[in-house]
Design a protein around this motif. Structure first.
Motif, PDB file in Angstrom:
ATOM      1  N   UNK A  61       0.811  -1.216   0.000  1.00  0.00           N
ATOM      2  CA  UNK A  61       0.000   0.000   0.000  1.00  0.00           C
ATOM      3  C   UNK A  61       0.849   1.273   0.000  1.00  0.00           C
ATOM      4  N   UNK A  62       2.143   1.138   0.280  1.00  0.00           N
ATOM      5  CA  UNK A  62       3.044   2.303   0.210  1.00  0.00           C
ATOM      6  C   UNK A  62       3.429   2.636  -1.228  1.00  0.00           C
ATOM      7  N   UNK A  63       3.301   1.630  -2.106  1.00  0.00           N
ATOM      8  CA  UNK A  63       3.741   1.811  -3.489  1.00  0.00           C
ATOM      9  C   UNK A  63       2.746   2.679  -4.258  1.00  0.00           C
ATOM     10  N   UNK A  64       3.302   3.548  -5.137  1.00  0.00           N
ATOM     11  CA  UNK A  64       2.455   4.400  -5.974  1.00  0.00           C
ATOM     12  C   UNK A  64       2.164   3.745  -7.322  1.00  0.00           C
ATOM     13  N   UNK A  65       2.744   2.565  -7.567  1.00  0.00           N
ATOM     14  CA  UNK A  65       2.588   1.916  -8.872  1.00  0.00           C
ATOM     15  C   UNK A  65       1.413   0.946  -8.912  1.00  0.00           C
ATOM     16  N   UNK A  66       0.677   0.799  -7.822  1.00  0.00           N
ATOM     17  CA  UNK A  66      -0.463  -0.117  -7.781  1.00  0.00           C
ATOM     18  C   UNK A  66      -1.716   0.653  -7.414  1.00  0.00           C
ATOM     19  N   UNK A  67      -2.855   0.041  -7.754  1.00  0.00           N
ATOM     20  CA  UNK A  67      -4.156   0.600  -7.372  1.00  0.00           C
ATOM     21  C   UNK A  67      -4.441   0.190  -5.931  1.00  0.00           C
ATOM     22  N   UNK A  68      -4.359   1.166  -5.038  1.00  0.00           N
ATOM     23  CA  UNK A  68      -4.489   0.834  -3.617  1.00  0.00           C
ATOM     24  C   UNK A  68      -5.887   0.312  -3.279  1.00  0.00           C
ATOM     25  N   UNK A  69      -6.891   0.850  -3.929  1.00  0.00           N
ATOM     26  CA  UNK A  69      -8.263   0.385  -3.659  1.00  0.00           C
ATOM     27  C   UNK A  69      -8.419  -1.079  -4.056  1.00  0.00           C
ATOM     28  N   UNK A  70      -7.941  -1.406  -5.275  1.00  0.00           N
ATOM     29  CA  UNK A  70      -8.033  -2.792  -5.753  1.00  0.00           C
ATOM     30  C   UNK A  70      -7.221  -3.727  -4.858  1.00  0.00           C
ATOM     31  N   UNK A  71      -6.019  -3.252  -4.443  1.00  0.00           N
ATOM     32  CA  UNK A  71      -5.177  -4.075  -3.568  1.00  0.00           C
ATOM     33  C   UNK A  71      -5.870  -4.354  -2.244  1.00  0.00           C
ATOM     34  N   UNK A  72      -6.505  -3.324  -1.659  1.00  0.00           N
ATOM     35  CA  UNK A  72      -7.213  -3.498  -0.386  1.00  0.00           C
ATOM     36  C   UNK A  72      -8.358  -4.495  -0.529  1.00  0.00           C
ATOM     37  N   UNK A  73      -9.055  -4.419  -1.692  1.00  0.00           N
ATOM     38  CA  UNK A  73     -10.170  -5.360  -1.921  1.00  0.00           C
ATOM     39  C   UNK A  73      -9.660  -6.795  -2.039  1.00  0.00           C
ATOM     40  N   UNK A  74      -8.534  -6.964  -2.778  1.00  0.00           N
ATOM     41  CA  UNK A  74      -7.959  -8.304  -2.945  1.00  0.00           C
ATOM     42  C   UNK A  74      -7.518  -8.881  -1.603  1.00  0.00           C
ATOM     43  N   UNK A  75      -6.820  -8.043  -0.808  1.00  0.00           N
ATOM     44  CA  UNK A  75      -6.340  -8.511   0.501  1.00  0.00           C
ATOM     45  C   UNK A  75      -7.520  -8.877   1.397  1.00  0.00           C
ATOM     46  N   UNK A  76      -8.539  -8.021   1.416  1.00  0.00           N
ATOM     47  CA  UNK A  76      -9.730  -8.321   2.224  1.00  0.00           C
ATOM     48  C   UNK A  76     -10.390  -9.613   1.770  1.00  0.00           C
ATOM     49  N   UNK A  77     -10.459  -9.815   0.437  1.00  0.00           N
ATOM     50  CA  UNK A  77     -11.050 -11.046  -0.086  1.00  0.00           C
ATOM     51  C   UNK A  77     -10.264 -12.274   0.334  1.00  0.00           C
ATOM     52  N   UNK A  78      -8.920 -12.172   0.321  1.00  0.00           N
ATOM     53  CA  UNK A  78      -8.090 -13.294   0.750  1.00  0.00           C
ATOM     54  C   UNK A  78      -8.309 -13.626   2.223  1.00  0.00           C
ATOM     55  N   UNK A  79      -8.443 -12.583   3.045  1.00  0.00           N
ATOM     56  CA  UNK A  79      -8.685 -12.815   4.481  1.00  0.00           C
ATOM     57  C   UNK A  79     -10.035 -13.504   4.685  1.00  0.00           C
ATOM     58  N   UNK A  80     -11.063 -13.026   3.971  1.00  0.00           N
ATOM     59  CA  UNK A  80     -12.388 -13.646   4.089  1.00  0.00           C
ATOM     60  C   UNK A  80     -12.339 -15.099   3.635  1.00  0.00           C
ATOM     61  N   UNK A  81     -11.626 -15.374   2.510  1.00  0.00           N
ATOM     62  CA  UNK A  81     -11.501 -16.747   2.020  1.00  0.00           C
ATOM     63  C   UNK A  81     -10.796 -17.631   3.038  1.00  0.00           C
ATOM     64  N   UNK A  82      -9.776 -17.078   3.699  1.00  0.00           N
ATOM     65  CA  UNK A  82      -9.018 -17.841   4.697  1.00  0.00           C
ATOM     66  C   UNK A  82      -9.912 -18.332   5.830  1.00  0.00           C
ATOM     67  N   UNK A  83     -10.854 -17.487   6.264  1.00  0.00           N
ATOM     68  CA  UNK A  83     -11.697 -17.813   7.410  1.00  0.00           C
ATOM     69  C   UNK A  83     -13.085 -18.315   7.012  1.00  0.00           C
ATOM     70  N   UNK A  84     -13.310 -18.525   5.736  1.00  0.00           N
ATOM     71  CA  UNK A  84     -14.624 -18.953   5.275  1.00  0.00           C
ATOM     72  C   UNK A  84     -14.906 -20.378   5.749  1.00  0.00           C
ATOM     73  N   UNK A  85     -16.026 -20.567   6.439  1.00  0.00           N
ATOM     74  CA  UNK A  85     -16.399 -21.887   6.969  1.00  0.00           C
ATOM     75  C   UNK A  85     -17.586 -22.422   6.180  1.00  0.00           C
ATOM     76  N   UNK A  86     -17.289 -23.067   5.070  1.00  0.00           N
ATOM     77  CA  UNK A  86     -18.331 -23.661   4.240  1.00  0.00           C
ATOM     78  C   UNK A  86     -18.334 -25.164   4.480  1.00  0.00           C
ATOM     79  N   UNK A  87     -19.495 -25.769   4.833  1.00  0.00           N
ATOM     80  CA  UNK A  87     -19.532 -27.223   5.066  1.00  0.00           C
ATOM     81  C   UNK A  87     -19.078 -28.007   3.846  1.00  0.00           C
ATOM     82  N   UNK A  88     -18.179 -28.941   4.089  1.00  0.00           N
ATOM     83  CA  UNK A  88     -17.675 -29.794   3.020  1.00  0.00           C
ATOM     84  C   UNK A  88     -18.045 -31.227   3.351  1.00  0.00           C
TER      85      UNK A  88
END
Length: 282
Positions: free
Chosen positions: A9-36
């Motif tokens: 997020x310190x870098x000016x060469x990336x889209x910070x909004x998109x990066x934040x969304x991707x990181x948040x999505x990864x965190x949600x996926x990590x803790x997602x409890x879907x019955x298997x």
């Protein structure tokens, strides 16, 4: 991950909004409890059937106590039918959780699939159905997929020869179900609290008592009865007090050798003994 996200997020060469969304999505996926679905779970038709029955009664499940997988599965089945269950496995249970199974005639033989005998001198074929009726046990369920042929044969012979029960087969669910019929209760005895495990002394079934040991004596009428037993004390003589209900019936000194003791009185529901003695069938 926190340090990595901070550097990104310190870098000016990336889209910070998109990066934040991707990181948040990864965190949600990590803790997602879907019955298997790991293994198929069946729902036997018998349990669905009794789940519609609003009656309050218990089930005696065999061989739930002898087999961990069977016991765990039966706990799952209980979520379907919602009835009290005798025989199961849990991660933790009280130290006295098995006492009822070990001390109650008929229940003990069926639960552990062997004829053990005990210090109470009574015929199971005469009182077996009354004991099950007294404890409101309406069904005996044999889970044949967890039993070998010898165990199935033992359980079926015991039930058919000693109990007033109607046999039902749910072949598609590997179940043999016996419905215990209601009948007028007959007099019977059962061990309650304060008895240690069954032993053999000189081939005779024997149990050591704690400071307080109770025998349930059920009678369908008020009548005179005689309590007769052989007892001995460990190491040194002890004092044995016999209570009929809360009434002190008699007090005896128990020696270190077996001796027969006889008490007669009006029969009530409980006889309570106090001491560290050993009782043997008389």
């Amino acid at each position: 991950m926190g340090y990595g996200a901070s550097e990104l997020l310190k870098s000016n060469r990336i889209n910070k909004t998109a990066t934040a969304i991707v990181i948040t999505g990864l965190i949600i996926f990590e803790y997602l409890a879907v019955p298997v679905s790991i293994s198929p779970v069946d729902e036997p038709s018998f349990y669905k059937e009794i789940s519609q029955d609003k009656g309050n009664y218990a089930l005696l499940e065999i061989p739930a106590t002898k087999d961990y997988v069977a016991g765990s599965t039966i706990i799952y089945y209980q979520t379907i039918h919602g009835k009290p269950v005798i025989g199961n496995w849990a991660a933790r249970y009280p130290s006295n959780a098995r006492d009822f199974e070990l001390n109650t005639p008929v229940v003990r033989e069926l639960t552990y699939l062997q004829s053990t005998g005990d210090i109470l001198d009574q015929d199971i074929d005469q009182v077996g159905t009354s004991i099950l009726n007294y404890y409101n046990i309406s069904y005996i369920i044999l889970h044949t997929n967890y039993m070998n042929d010898r165990e199935i044969d033992f359980a079926e012979k015991l039930i058919q020869m000693n109990l007033n029960a109607e046999r039902k087969i749910y072949e598609q669910d590997s179940l043999i179900v016996y419905h215990v019929k209601k009948e007028p209760l007959k007099s019977f005895m059962a061990l309650k609290d304060g008895w240690n495990s069954l032993e053999k002394l000189n081939v005779e079934p024997t149990r050591w008592m704690s400071n307080n040991a109770t025998i349930l004596v059920y009678s369908n009428s008020s009548r005179n009865a005689t309590l007769s037993f052989n007892a001995r004390s460990f190491h040194s003589p002890k004092t044995l007090e016999v209570y009929n209900g809360k009434t002190l019936q008699d007090r005896q000194t128990i020696s270190t050798v077996f001796f027969q003791y006889i008490y007669s009185d009006q029969l009530k529901e409980r006889r309570k003994s106090h001491s560290s003695a050993c009782a043997r069938r008389a």
